[in-house]
Design an enzyme around this catalytic site. Structure first.
Site, PDB file in Angstrom:
ATOM      1  CE  LYS A   1       0.916   5.033   8.426  1.00 50.02           C
ATOM      2  NZ  LYS A   1       1.036   4.589   7.038  1.00 50.02           N
TER       3      LYS A   1
ATOM      4  CG  ASP B   1       5.791   3.764   0.822  1.00 51.72           C
ATOM      5  OD1 ASP B   1       6.080   4.534   1.782  1.00 51.72           O
ATOM      6  OD2 ASP B   1       4.633   3.562   0.436  1.00 51.72           O
TER       7      ASP B   1
ATOM      8  CE1 TYR C   1      -3.691   2.502   0.634  1.00 55.89           C
ATOM      9  CE2 TYR C   1      -2.382   3.288   2.480  1.00 55.89           C
ATOM     10  CZ  TYR C   1      -3.443   3.445   1.613  1.00 55.89           C
ATOM     11  OH  TYR C   1      -4.261   4.542   1.741  1.00 55.89           O
TER      12      TYR C   1
HETATM   13  C1  LIG Z   1       0.419   4.931   5.668  1.00 57.88           C
HETATM   14  C2  LIG Z   1       1.179   4.633   4.420  1.00 57.88           C
HETATM   15  C3  LIG Z   1       1.073   5.426   3.279  1.00 57.88           C
HETATM   16  C4  LIG Z   1       0.079   6.546   3.163  1.00 57.88           C
HETATM   17  O1  LIG Z   1       0.321   7.548   4.072  1.00 57.88           O
HETATM   18  P1  LIG Z   1      -0.898   8.560   4.437  1.00 57.88           P
HETATM   19  O2  LIG Z   1      -0.236   9.545   5.344  1.00 57.88           O
HETATM   20  O3  LIG Z   1      -1.935   7.722   5.079  1.00 57.88           O
HETATM   21  O4  LIG Z   1      -1.349   9.152   3.159  1.00 57.88           O
HETATM   22  C5  LIG Z   1       1.908   5.156   2.215  1.00 57.88           C
HETATM   23  N1  LIG Z   1       2.781   4.140   2.260  1.00 57.88           N
HETATM   24  C6  LIG Z   1       2.896   3.339   3.331  1.00 57.88           C
HETATM   25  C7  LIG Z   1       3.901   2.244   3.333  1.00 57.88           C
HETATM   26  C8  LIG Z   1       2.082   3.557   4.447  1.00 57.88           C
HETATM   27  O5  LIG Z   1       2.174   2.742   5.482  1.00 57.88           O
END
Ligand SMILES: *Cc1c(COP(=O)(O)O)cnc(C)c1O
Length: 425
Positions: free
Chosen positions: A269, A241, A146
């Site tokens: 985060k 990511d 994701y």
């Molecule tokens: C949470 C997350 C996102 C998206 O971040 P948001 O701040 O919710 O838009 C993208 N990549 C990873 C791996 C994530 O855990």
């Protein structure tokens, strides 16, 4: 046992009259685990308190944001002080540079970086930069990973999307995803095969270096190495990511833990200390394509927000104290060792990396997205509700991780283990 959540139920009723599904992010509705949300009054340390005055141990921790625990005194104070100086300028301030320098200390591969407001924006922008840099269109992602909710990334995505049967989204035109190729996670052969046929057309490969959004799925070492090898060979931008793994698995994230250097990285985060901030960055020659230096446009009214920057600086300062990650790792090791004993022979898989873990109600190992789909969701839902009745909020989906923070003390973890043992029985 917690009290009946009457006030939360009423609050949810009211929310549904004005907010679709009553929530601002779908998994929060707790539908897939067969219940309704609790509404939070306040949070401190490892605990949240709901409006019915239940004090609950949190294992979701705002999806991994609060590695220092909720409402860390100095982080909150830094934010309050910043608000006193004005909460947005639309003009540069020095804290943006200071936080950028701290991020680069942790992630030397992010030679240049830019702040945005969410992980979604970070991955979206990183991919645009990679396309601008390479002049190519195709993006490769992995099944069950994701990367936020941008159109071209909602193909076979994990997290909340994994609960939707076709693992995608309505409202995304076919044309938007025709440049996104999806490969199975942890399948080195499929990766090499794809690149030998299409490598020269690929702009970027984006990967969760530990796939937290299909539960915690750890990469095979040669698989992760292969992502570096094939991208180098074909001139493709490798994007890690690290929105969850950054500042979580080590100060320098998964790339430090596994010793692999991507071309670009996204963090989120933890980096905003609980405020909306994320960043994307990478090699200086790649990041140079960004406006105003280059032709790739990207912007944001609240980007580099001074309150988020102040909270981020204080958070990273605390995380950079010697021994922080070693202590967290040791405590997690001890917890996981005991958890392994508890679940032995019960048809449950324990996936774990550092201070993140997931229990899969699945009788065979979970290495990729297809494996996750064999998990018993009904059993997970019962487990979630049972844990909540004991005052523990585990991440409300089979496809998410649980997060141990600095403030999940041995005493708290003892109670959690005891509760897991009883819930499973
Ligand atoms: C949470 C997350 C996102 C998206 O971040 P948001 O701040 O919710 O838009 C993208 N990549 C990873 C791996 C994530 O855990």
């Amino acid at each position: 046992m917690i009290k009946e959540r009457l006030l939360s139920a009423a609050a949810f009723e009211r929310a549904q009259q004005v907010i679709p599904g009553g929530v601002n992010s779908p998994v929060r509705a707790l539908r897939s685990v067969g219940t309704t949300p609790l509404f939070v009054k306040e949070a401190k340390g490892a605990y949240i308190t709901d409006i019915d005055d239940n004090r609950i141990i949190d294992f979701c921790m705002s999806w991994g944001v609060f590695i220092l625990g909720h409402n860390n005194g100095r982080v909150s104070q830094a934010a309050v002080d910043a608000v006193g100086r004005g909460s947005s300028y639309g003009i540069p301030c020095e804290n943006e540079t200071i936080l950028a320098e701290k991020v680069r200390e942790a992630f030397p591969t992010m030679e240049r970086l830019r702040f945005v407001n969410s992980g979604t924006e970070a991955t979206m922008s990183a991919i645009r930069v990679a396309r601008g840099y390479t002049g190519r269109d195709i993006l490769v992602k992995f099944e069950g990973n994701y990367h936020g909710h941008a159109d071209h990334l909602l193909v076979a995505a994990g997290s909340g999307v994994a609960n939707i049967s076709n693992a995608s989204s309505a409202g995304v035109p076919d044309g938007f995803v025709k440049y996104t190729a999806v490969l199975p996670y942890n399948d080195t052969e499929a990766l090499r095969r794809f690149f030998s046929e299409h490598g020269h057309e690929v702009a970027a490969l984006i990967i969760e270096p530990v796939a937290c959004n299909m539960g915690v799925v750890v990469p095979d070492e040669d698989f992760l190495k292969a992502t570096r090898e094939v991208t180098k060979q074909y001139g493709v931008v490798l994007i890690f990511d690290e929105v969850i793994t950054g500042f979580r698995l080590a100060f320098g994230g998964a790339q430090q833990r596994f010793g692999i250097k991507p071309d670009m990285t996204t963090v989120g985060k933890i980096v905003g200390g609980g405020f909306p901030a994320a960043a994307f960055g990478g090699r200086a020659d790649i990041m140079q394509v960004l406006a105003p230096e280059g032709p790739v446009y990207q912007a944001g009214t609240l980007s580099g927000n001074p309150v988020a920057m102040a909270a981020g600086i204080e958070t990273l300062t605390q995380l950079s104290h010697p021994g922080f990650y070693e202590t967290l790792e040791r405590r997690s090791d001890a917890f996981i060792a005991r958890l392994e004993e508890i679940i032995a022979g019960k048809g449950i898989q324990l996936n774990r990396c550092g201070s993140m873990f997931t229990l899969f109600f699945n009788d065979s190992p979970v290495r990729n997205f297809r494996n996750t789909q064999r998990s018993d969701q009904q059993r997970f839902a019962r487990y979630f509700r049972n844990m909540l009745s004991r005052g523990i909020y585990v991440s409300p989906s089979q496809f998410e991780g649980n997060f141990i923070s600095e403030l999940h003390t041995d005493e708290i973890l003892d109670y959690v283990l005891e509760s897991i043992a009883q819930s499973i029985d």
